[in-house]
Design a protein around this motif. Structure first.
Motif, short mmCIF file in Angstrom:
data_model
loop_
_atom_site.label_atom_id
_atom_site.label_comp_id
_atom_site.label_asym_id
_atom_site.label_seq_id
_atom_site.Cartn_x
_atom_site.Cartn_y
_atom_site.Cartn_z
N HIS A 1 62.59 -13.30 75.76
CA HIS A 1 62.53 -14.55 76.53
C HIS A 1 63.28 -14.39 77.86
O HIS A 1 62.80 -14.82 78.91
CB HIS A 1 63.17 -15.69 75.74
CG HIS A 1 62.29 -16.30 74.69
ND1 HIS A 1 61.02 -16.76 74.95
CD2 HIS A 1 62.53 -16.55 73.37
CE1 HIS A 1 60.50 -17.26 73.84
NE2 HIS A 1 61.39 -17.14 72.87
N GLU B 1 64.50 -12.82 71.23
CA GLU B 1 65.25 -13.68 72.14
C GLU B 1 65.48 -13.01 73.49
O GLU B 1 65.34 -13.66 74.54
CB GLU B 1 66.59 -14.07 71.50
CG GLU B 1 66.46 -14.91 70.24
CD GLU B 1 65.68 -16.20 70.46
OE1 GLU B 1 65.66 -16.71 71.60
OE2 GLU B 1 65.09 -16.71 69.49
N PHE C 1 69.62 -17.23 70.28
CA PHE C 1 69.06 -17.60 71.57
C PHE C 1 69.45 -16.57 72.62
O PHE C 1 70.40 -15.80 72.44
CB PHE C 1 69.54 -18.99 72.01
CG PHE C 1 71.03 -19.09 72.24
CD1 PHE C 1 71.58 -18.80 73.49
CD2 PHE C 1 71.89 -19.46 71.22
CE1 PHE C 1 72.94 -18.87 73.70
CE2 PHE C 1 73.26 -19.54 71.42
CZ PHE C 1 73.79 -19.25 72.67
N LEU D 1 69.68 -16.67 77.02
CA LEU D 1 69.52 -17.49 78.21
C LEU D 1 69.24 -16.59 79.43
O LEU D 1 69.51 -15.38 79.40
CB LEU D 1 70.80 -18.30 78.45
CG LEU D 1 71.16 -19.27 77.33
CD1 LEU D 1 72.54 -19.88 77.60
CD2 LEU D 1 70.12 -20.36 77.20
N TYR E 1 75.63 -21.24 78.96
CA TYR E 1 76.35 -20.43 77.97
C TYR E 1 77.81 -20.86 77.90
O TYR E 1 78.39 -20.95 76.80
CB TYR E 1 76.25 -18.96 78.37
CG TYR E 1 76.47 -17.97 77.24
CD1 TYR E 1 75.65 -17.96 76.12
CD2 TYR E 1 77.48 -17.03 77.31
CE1 TYR E 1 75.83 -17.03 75.11
CE2 TYR E 1 77.68 -16.09 76.31
CZ TYR E 1 76.85 -16.11 75.21
OH TYR E 1 77.03 -15.18 74.21
N ASN F 1 69.65 -19.29 63.44
CA ASN F 1 69.11 -19.36 64.79
C ASN F 1 69.80 -18.36 65.70
O ASN F 1 70.90 -17.88 65.41
CB ASN F 1 69.29 -20.77 65.35
CG ASN F 1 68.40 -21.05 66.56
OD1 ASN F 1 67.41 -20.36 66.78
ND2 ASN F 1 68.76 -22.04 67.34
N GLU G 1 56.52 -18.22 73.07
CA GLU G 1 56.94 -17.72 71.77
C GLU G 1 56.08 -16.54 71.32
O GLU G 1 56.60 -15.54 70.82
CB GLU G 1 56.87 -18.85 70.73
CG GLU G 1 57.91 -19.93 70.93
CD GLU G 1 59.33 -19.39 70.88
OE1 GLU G 1 59.63 -18.58 69.98
OE2 GLU G 1 60.14 -19.77 71.73
#
Length: 264
Positions: free
Chosen positions: A135, A132, A102, A104, A51, A100, A193
């Motif tokens: 994830h 996201e 994301f 982390l 990041y 997009n 996903e």
């Protein structure tokens, strides 16, 4: 090309056995068995470092920016409604025209300004952000790192067993690498996903965002067009597959949405 001897084949096949035996964790949401060889602290540090690198490479919008405030409010609502882990959550908007976002390991979230061109409502943004952060909570990043660690070890063993110096054996090693990608890496990516789609859908519903907006979002994504690889060669399911799966999950999501005070 000469085939490797049975002892060599057994050493190569050990990769699959290791993957099966080392499924040493369970997804905290779905219960799916996962191969995770790094600790939560190690994963969080990897996420934090990645990041920091991203923030050096791409412009970060200021805290007072309306878009930043919007995505932070949506993320906070998702976290609170779903009682998510007490990570060191950090949410930033990045000045990037690509649609997009994301998340982390350890709860580091980024949302590009370009996403607003496709995700036009708070509910659609919640669908993406929920996906996201699913994830991150599911530790998919740590799982991918662990898979690559095992695959790398297996390929080294296979290369040594085949004696990779000769042309024919080098070709065999290359075929092993391709098989690992098609048979392990890509399917696991699609599993991640699809899992994040499911978890994220329920996250947004519990937070009071209409889960049907997730389908609208993916329909908009599909309408963007562009060439895509066949699904079996892609790390992501096709938009059609995603929409079909979301529709299958929609009755449960709508029930959660109604319990959160939503209508429909």
């Amino acid at each position: 090309m000469a085939l490797p001897s049975p002892p060599r084949l057994s050493r190569i096949a050990s990769l699959g056995a290791v993957l099966a035996l080392c499924a040493c964790a369970a997804n905290p949401v779905t219960g799916r068995q996962q191969l995770i060889l790094v600790s939560g602290a190690q994963g969080a540090e990897m996420g934090a470092q990645a990041y920091r690198d991203i923030k050096k490479e791409k412009p970060v919008l200021p805290a007072g920016n309306a878009y930043t405030q919007r995505i932070r409010a949506i993320t906070e609502r998702l976290i609170k409604a779903n009682d998510l882990p007490a990570y060191d959550w950090e949410v930033n908007a990045f000045a990037d025209d690509t649609a997009n976002a994301f998340a982390l390991p350890g709860g580091k979230v980024g949302v590009n300004t370009g996403l607003a061109k496709v995700a036009r409502s708070d509910a659609q943004l919640a669908a993406v952000i929920g996906h996201e952060i699913a994830h991150a909570v599911s530790r998919h990043g740590e799982e991918r790192v662990s898979q690559q660690m095992v695959i790398g070890t297996g390929l080294q063993l296979g290369s040594a067993a085949l004696g990779a110096g000769a042309g024919g054996n080098a070709q065999a090693v290359a075929l092993m690498e391709q098989a690992a990608t098609l048979g392990i890496v890509l399917p696991y990516s699609r599993t991640h996903e699809s899992e994040a789609d499911e978890i994220g859908l329920f996250y947004m519903a519990r937070a009071g965002y209409d889960p049907r907006e997730a389908i609208t979002l993916w329909q908009s994504m599909a309408a963007q067009g562009g060439e895509r690889p066949p699904e079996f060669l892609s790390t992501h399911p096709s938009e059609g597959s995603r929409i079909e799966n979301l529709q299958r999950l929609m009755p449960r999501a709508l029930d959660l949405y109604r319990k959160a005070g939503g209508e429909g």
